[in-house]
Design a protein around this motif. Structure first.
Motif, PDB file in Angstrom:
ATOM      1  N   PRO A  35       0.830  -1.199   0.000  1.00 47.34           N
ATOM      2  CA  PRO A  35       0.000   0.000   0.000  1.00 47.34           C
ATOM      3  C   PRO A  35       0.869   1.256   0.000  1.00 47.34           C
ATOM      4  N   PRO A  36       0.384   2.422  -0.438  1.00 45.33           N
ATOM      5  CA  PRO A  36      -0.957   2.599  -1.011  1.00 45.33           C
ATOM      6  C   PRO A  36      -1.042   2.076  -2.451  1.00 45.33           C
ATOM      7  N   TYR A  38      -2.793   2.544  -5.964  1.00 41.28           N
ATOM      8  CA  TYR A  38      -3.524   3.610  -6.648  1.00 41.28           C
ATOM      9  C   TYR A  38      -4.594   3.025  -7.570  1.00 41.28           C
ATOM     10  N   ARG A  40      -7.361   4.247  -8.866  1.00 37.34           N
ATOM     11  CA  ARG A  40      -7.778   5.100  -9.985  1.00 37.34           C
ATOM     12  C   ARG A  40      -6.800   4.985 -11.156  1.00 37.34           C
ATOM     13  N   LEU A 129       8.066  14.116  -9.082  1.00 39.59           N
ATOM     14  CA  LEU A 129       7.343  13.138  -8.256  1.00 39.59           C
ATOM     15  C   LEU A 129       8.114  12.843  -6.982  1.00 39.59           C
ATOM     16  N   THR A 130       9.418  12.589  -7.140  1.00 34.90           N
ATOM     17  CA  THR A 130      10.243  12.264  -5.977  1.00 34.90           C
ATOM     18  C   THR A 130      10.237  13.405  -4.969  1.00 34.90           C
ATOM     19  N   LEU A 132       7.969  15.401  -4.416  1.00 35.38           N
ATOM     20  CA  LEU A 132       6.660  15.496  -3.769  1.00 35.38           C
ATOM     21  C   LEU A 132       6.362  14.229  -2.962  1.00 35.38           C
ATOM     22  N   SER A 133       7.442  13.563  -2.500  1.00 34.10           N
ATOM     23  CA  SER A 133       7.342  12.365  -1.655  1.00 34.10           C
ATOM     24  C   SER A 133       6.507  11.261  -2.285  1.00 34.10           C
ATOM     25  N   THR A 134       6.576  11.127  -3.596  1.00 30.93           N
ATOM     26  CA  THR A 134       5.841  10.055  -4.261  1.00 30.93           C
ATOM     27  C   THR A 134       6.841   9.190  -5.015  1.00 30.93           C
ATOM     28  N   ASN A 135       6.779   7.894  -4.750  1.00 25.03           N
ATOM     29  CA  ASN A 135       7.710   6.971  -5.387  1.00 25.03           C
ATOM     30  C   ASN A 135       7.285   6.732  -6.837  1.00 25.03           C
ATOM     31  N   TYR A 139       3.910   5.013  -8.378  1.00 26.74           N
ATOM     32  CA  TYR A 139       2.905   5.868  -9.019  1.00 26.74           C
ATOM     33  C   TYR A 139       2.828   5.622 -10.517  1.00 26.74           C
TER      34      TYR A 139
ATOM     35  N   GLU B  78      11.784   9.314   1.471  1.00 27.03           N
ATOM     36  CA  GLU B  78      10.516  10.036   1.322  1.00 27.03           C
ATOM     37  C   GLU B  78      10.242  10.911   2.547  1.00 27.03           C
ATOM     38  N   PHE B  94       2.859  18.204 -14.077  1.00 23.57           N
ATOM     39  CA  PHE B  94       2.360  16.943 -14.633  1.00 23.57           C
ATOM     40  C   PHE B  94       1.298  17.273 -15.673  1.00 23.57           C
TER      41      PHE B  94
END
Lengths: 258, 256
Positions: A35-36, A38, A40, A129-130, A132-135, A139, B78, B94
């Motif tokens: 998790p998480p 995605y 959607r 992305l990185t 913004l703390s998103t792997n 993602y 992170e 994006f």
């Protein structure tokens, strides 16, 4: 230039590329299960990779089935009426269905994924992305792999039916076979294992398609030209890996050689 | 003595045989604005990307709030990156998302806010950089370069980071829009009391947003000090750069 050095350099480059792809896959696969998740994004990719590939896969399967029926009928005069449906259904479900669908979807989807991720790479969107703390593996890569692995067997299942239909259309309307006995021969001869082996292949091909698209896109560099190269490499490597994996899985499922 | 917010010691990085960073030492105090100046290919971007963890240095130490971060990966990375906001050179919005979704991205994905709440915050941040709520519904490709930069700034400040990085904030903008962006950087940053680290080769911008300036040349920091002192640095490299002279100790490596 020393020819041994050339060969050696090529082998080393090839092995290190395989190593990098393996490492990439090892980074990506666990992200599909942790998790998480995605949902959607996965649904979005299922639509893009699966649903929009239906026309391509359907048409390919239809014409392959038809051509197969015609080839076999012309080649063997005696007993062709029972032989044609049997060979068509086996050929489609075991080999041609998954392989043709795999190659067509590789052309469509690997290229699209590589171009999209490649553009994101050169415009620094993946770096963003990185920050913004998103792997990015979670993602971008994981949803595409999940969607491709889930939808390829469904695509191939539908393609199998259409491919057999293609053979039937040619048999009945062009070769004047009896429709009912064509269908009976098809159903009688078909075993569950023929279909499931093809669907397993499809899932593996789906993994290859998404992985190659993501890998080459993720590592693309150098602007428009780099993205172009990534797209080409994604399609070529996906196609080669699909054919190689197909051989290995065929020998695994049906026994190799002897 | 306070712990520096960001501290680099002897950071080295090479790509193949090319040495890009050759022992970078830097320190930024809390609430301070440091601008790194230098020509193209001197290692500015690599320095920034090393701190962000996009590039792993070969040697040296990078500390954020006194904690070594240069070799962190995965979740721990992170965690550190939550302190950061970044405005990219070409904004790096994006293009598959709308403007407000871009601004809210870190709030939704990184902090797990729901979309309604995140949208409210995103629209506030857009207002802060002078963009109305109607812009939020557009797609990034419909915006001009200056507007994209402003959206990028709104995205960088959306999650209220402690440290913001600016990569060439004024490059590619007309002088007036460049000044608008500089003003926005100064006001938003002063409002929030955050620490900033910027890289630029635009001296007008550097003088406006910096407290301290450091100059990088051939992968090393060759001068650093308060921005008031830069005109009397006594360093011929700095003098050549800030006056934009072709002649001097810095030789452009042109192919003959």
């Amino acid at each position: 230039m020393n020819p041994f050095a050339l060969v050696g350099r090529f082998v080393i480059a090839l092995l290190s590329e395989i190593g990098r792809i393996f490492e990439f896959a090892m980074n990506a696969v666990p992200q599909a299960f942790m998790p998480p998740i995605y949902g959607r994004l996965i649904l979005q990719q299922i639509m893009r990779i699966g649903y929009f590939s239906l026309p391509v896969v359907g048409l390919t399967a239809f014409f392959t089935g038809g051509a197969l029926a015609l080839q076999i009928a012309v080649g063997s005069e005696i007993g062709a009426e029972t032989l044609v449906p049997q060979i068509v259904v086996l050929g489609i479900t075991r080999e041609l269905g998954p392989v043709m669908a795999g190659l067509m979807v590789a052309g469509r989807v690997s290229a699209a994924i590589a171009a999209e991720l490649g553009t994101m790479r050169v415009t620094e969107q993946i770096d963003a992305l990185t920050t913004l703390s998103t792997n990015p593996f979670k993602y971008l890569v994981a949803p595409r792999i999940i969607a491709a692995v889930l939808t390829m067997p469904i695509l191939v299942g539908i393609g199998d039916i259409i491919g057999v239909m293609g053979g039937w259309v040619v048999g009945v309307y062009s070769l004047d076979y009896n429709s009912a006995s064509y269908l009976k021969n098809t159903v009688d001869f078909l075993k569950m294992g023929d279909v499931t082996s093809g669907l397993w292949k499809a899932a593996v091909f789906g993994f290859i398609i998404a992985l190659m698209g993501c890998y080459h896109g993720y590592h693309s560099k150098g602007g428009a030209q780099g993205v172009g190269a990534a797209t080409t490499n994604a399609v070529v490597s996906a196609a080669i890996l699909i054919l190689a994996a197909n051989y290995m899985m065929t020998s695994l499922f049906f026994g190799g050689g002897r | 003595m306070t712990t520096p917010k960001i501290e680099l010691k002897g950071v080295q990085k090479r790509f193949g045989t090319k040495v890009v960073l050759d022992g970078v030492d830097l320190s930024v105090d809390p609430g301070e604005s440091l601008v790194i100046i230098g020509g193209s290919g001197t290692g500015k971007s690599v320095t920034l990307k090393s701190i962000l963890g996009l590039i792993t240095p070969d040697k040296g130490s990078i500390k954020v709030d006194g904690r070594e971060v240069s070799r962190l990966t995965g979740r721990a990375r992170e965690e550190v990156n939550r302190k950061f906001g970044m405005l990219f050179q070409a904004a790096a919005l994006f293009d598959s998302l709308t403007v407000w979704e871009n601004v809210a991205f870190g709030l939704i994905q990184g902090r797990g806010l729901n979309r309604t709440e995140a949208k409210q915050i995103a629209l506030q941040k857009l207002a802060k950089v002078g963009l109305g709520p109607e812009v939020g519904e557009l797609s990034p490709s419909e915006l001009s370069g200056g507007m994209q930069k402003r959206v990028g700034l709104a995205r960088a400040i959306a999650a209220e980071p402690e440290i913001i990085f600016f990569d060439e904030p004024t490059t590619g903008l007309d002088p007036i829009m460049a000044d608008v962006i500089n003003d926005l950087i100064v006001t938003t940053v002063k409002d929030m009391g955050v620490t900033t680290l910027s890289i630029t080769h635009d001296m007008v911008s550097a003088r406006k947003i910096a407290d301290k300036i450091a100059m990088i040349y051939k992968g090393k920091i060759i001068w650093s000090g308060r921005k008031e002192d830069i005109d009397n640095s006594g360093n011929p490299y700095v003098d050549q750069f800030i006056h934009g002279r072709a002649e001097g100790p810095i030789k452009m490596e042109l192919a003959k």
